[in-house]
Motif scaffolding. Structure first.
Motif, PDB file in Angstrom:
ATOM      1  N   LYS A   4       0.856  -1.184   0.000  1.00 28.34           N
ATOM      2  CA  LYS A   4       0.000   0.000   0.000  1.00 28.34           C
ATOM      3  C   LYS A   4       0.889   1.231   0.000  1.00 28.34           C
ATOM      4  N   PHE A   5       0.430   2.221  -0.736  1.00 23.78           N
ATOM      5  CA  PHE A   5       1.165   3.471  -0.880  1.00 23.78           C
ATOM      6  C   PHE A   5       0.266   4.624  -0.474  1.00 23.78           C
ATOM      7  N   LEU A   6       0.857   5.597   0.184  1.00 29.71           N
ATOM      8  CA  LEU A   6       0.178   6.854   0.484  1.00 29.71           C
ATOM      9  C   LEU A   6       0.733   7.886  -0.486  1.00 29.71           C
ATOM     10  N   ILE A   7      -0.139   8.396  -1.354  1.00 31.51           N
ATOM     11  CA  ILE A   7       0.257   9.353  -2.389  1.00 31.51           C
ATOM     12  C   ILE A   7      -0.371  10.690  -2.023  1.00 31.51           C
ATOM     13  N   VAL A   8       0.478  11.679  -1.775  1.00 33.50           N
ATOM     14  CA  VAL A   8       0.029  12.956  -1.226  1.00 33.50           C
ATOM     15  C   VAL A   8       0.252  14.079  -2.227  1.00 33.50           C
ATOM     16  N   GLY A   9      -0.791  14.837  -2.483  1.00 31.00           N
ATOM     17  CA  GLY A   9      -0.681  16.028  -3.315  1.00 31.00           C
ATOM     18  C   GLY A   9      -0.529  17.245  -2.420  1.00 31.00           C
ATOM     19  N   LEU A  10       0.652  17.856  -2.435  1.00 32.06           N
ATOM     20  CA  LEU A  10       0.876  19.019  -1.579  1.00 32.06           C
ATOM     21  C   LEU A  10       0.142  20.241  -2.122  1.00 32.06           C
ATOM     22  N   GLY A  11      -0.397  21.009  -1.193  1.00 43.90           N
ATOM     23  CA  GLY A  11      -1.107  22.228  -1.533  1.00 43.90           C
ATOM     24  C   GLY A  11      -1.732  22.823  -0.284  1.00 43.90           C
ATOM     25  N   PHE A  77      -2.301  10.145   8.690  1.00 46.53           N
ATOM     26  CA  PHE A  77      -2.732   9.067   7.798  1.00 46.53           C
ATOM     27  C   PHE A  77      -1.649   8.001   7.639  1.00 46.53           C
ATOM     28  N   PHE A  78      -0.409   8.414   7.686  1.00 47.88           N
ATOM     29  CA  PHE A  78       0.739   7.516   7.622  1.00 47.88           C
ATOM     30  C   PHE A  78       0.638   6.474   8.741  1.00 47.88           C
ATOM     31  N   LYS A  79       0.354   6.956   9.961  1.00 49.62           N
ATOM     32  CA  LYS A  79       0.224   6.046  11.112  1.00 49.62           C
ATOM     33  C   LYS A  79      -1.078   5.250  11.035  1.00 49.62           C
ATOM     34  N   LYS A  80      -2.167   5.916  10.686  1.00 49.31           N
ATOM     35  CA  LYS A  80      -3.483   5.266  10.640  1.00 49.31           C
ATOM     36  C   LYS A  80      -3.474   4.046   9.711  1.00 49.31           C
ATOM     37  N   TYR A  81      -2.808   4.162   8.574  1.00 48.76           N
ATOM     38  CA  TYR A  81      -2.791   3.079   7.591  1.00 48.76           C
ATOM     39  C   TYR A  81      -1.490   2.278   7.609  1.00 48.76           C
ATOM     40  N   ASN A  82      -0.643   2.536   8.599  1.00 49.03           N
ATOM     41  CA  ASN A  82       0.603   1.779   8.776  1.00 49.03           C
ATOM     42  C   ASN A  82       1.408   1.705   7.474  1.00 49.03           C
ATOM     43  N   ILE A  83       1.755   2.876   6.963  1.00 50.43           N
ATOM     44  CA  ILE A  83       2.500   2.989   5.706  1.00 50.43           C
ATOM     45  C   ILE A  83       3.998   2.935   5.996  1.00 50.43           C
ATOM     46  N   ASN A  84       4.726   2.217   5.180  1.00 47.48           N
ATOM     47  CA  ASN A  84       6.181   2.186   5.256  1.00 47.48           C
ATOM     48  C   ASN A  84       6.709   3.482   4.638  1.00 47.48           C
ATOM     49  N   ILE A  85       7.747   4.070   5.233  1.00 47.59           N
ATOM     50  CA  ILE A  85       8.303   5.333   4.726  1.00 47.59           C
ATOM     51  C   ILE A  85       8.709   5.213   3.253  1.00 47.59           C
ATOM     52  N   ASN A  86       9.103   4.019   2.823  1.00 47.34           N
ATOM     53  CA  ASN A  86       9.475   3.804   1.423  1.00 47.34           C
ATOM     54  C   ASN A  86       8.263   3.831   0.494  1.00 47.34           C
ATOM     55  N   ASN A  87       7.058   3.797   1.059  1.00 50.61           N
ATOM     56  CA  ASN A  87       5.831   3.799   0.279  1.00 50.61           C
ATOM     57  C   ASN A  87       5.065   5.111   0.420  1.00 50.61           C
TER      58      ASN A  87
END
Length: 176
Positions: A4-11, A77-87
């Motif tokens: 799983k990846f967290l894809i963030v659009g900065l703005g 959201f990173f913590k909530k969905y347990n995302i790896n920093i590489n993702n």
């Protein structure tokens, strides 16, 4: 489902910033989402949209913070969905790249970008993926803030929506 990846659009969160150069990451993610009705989660920290690419879960985040505190939204959201920093994939503007050009970096400094500074301050790391979209640097020294907060002209907006977002999508597919 292991990936799983967290894809963030900065703005920035305020509507007055919606079509500015500094919000180009958010504009791209809005275009990548496709189905705006498919909200996975919405709260004070932002909105998550979910899509799948084969066996990979893609979580698209539109943070509900200003750029200089955006790291807090991402970390939630990173913590909530347990995302790896590489993702973690950050999509943002870059004044050091010609408009419309794209550069992928795995590690590095903020380059003066307040959103990236906030992420690095919040995570105490800089080894996440950045997809940087060039907005050019057509401004006099000292006018950087004014330049990034100016509205994108219609021709550049058309290019963004008709070509650049496809290039970003292809970069994401190559990463995952």
């Amino acid at each position: 489902m292991n990936n799983k990846f967290l894809i963030v659009g900065l703005g920035n969160k305020n509507k007055i910033f919606k079509y500015t150069r500094h919000n180009i990451g958010k504009l791209i993610v809005n275009k990548l989402i496709l189905n705006k009705n498919n909200i996975y989660l919405k709260n004070l920290y932002g909105i998550i949209y979910k899509r799948y690419y084969y066996n990979t879960k893609l979580l698209f985040l539109l943070p509900n913070f200003y750029m200089n505190e955006i790291g807090l939204s991402i970390k939630y959201f990173f913590k909530k969905y347990n995302i790896n920093i590489n993702n973690l994939i950050i999509i943002c503007d870059d004044i050091y790249i010609k408009f419309g050009k794209i550069k992928v970096k795995i590690k590095g400094g903020s380059g003066g970008h307040n959103g990236l500074k906030s992420i690095e301050k919040t995570f105490k790391k800089n080894n996440y993926i950045r997809i940087k979209i060039g907005i050019g640097h057509n401004f006099k020294y000292g006018n950087q803030k004014k330049y990034v907060l100016e509205k994108i002209n219609n021709n550049d907006l058309k290019l963004l929506y008709n070509k650049i977002y496809i290039l970003v999508y292809n970069k994401i597919i190559n990463i995952i």
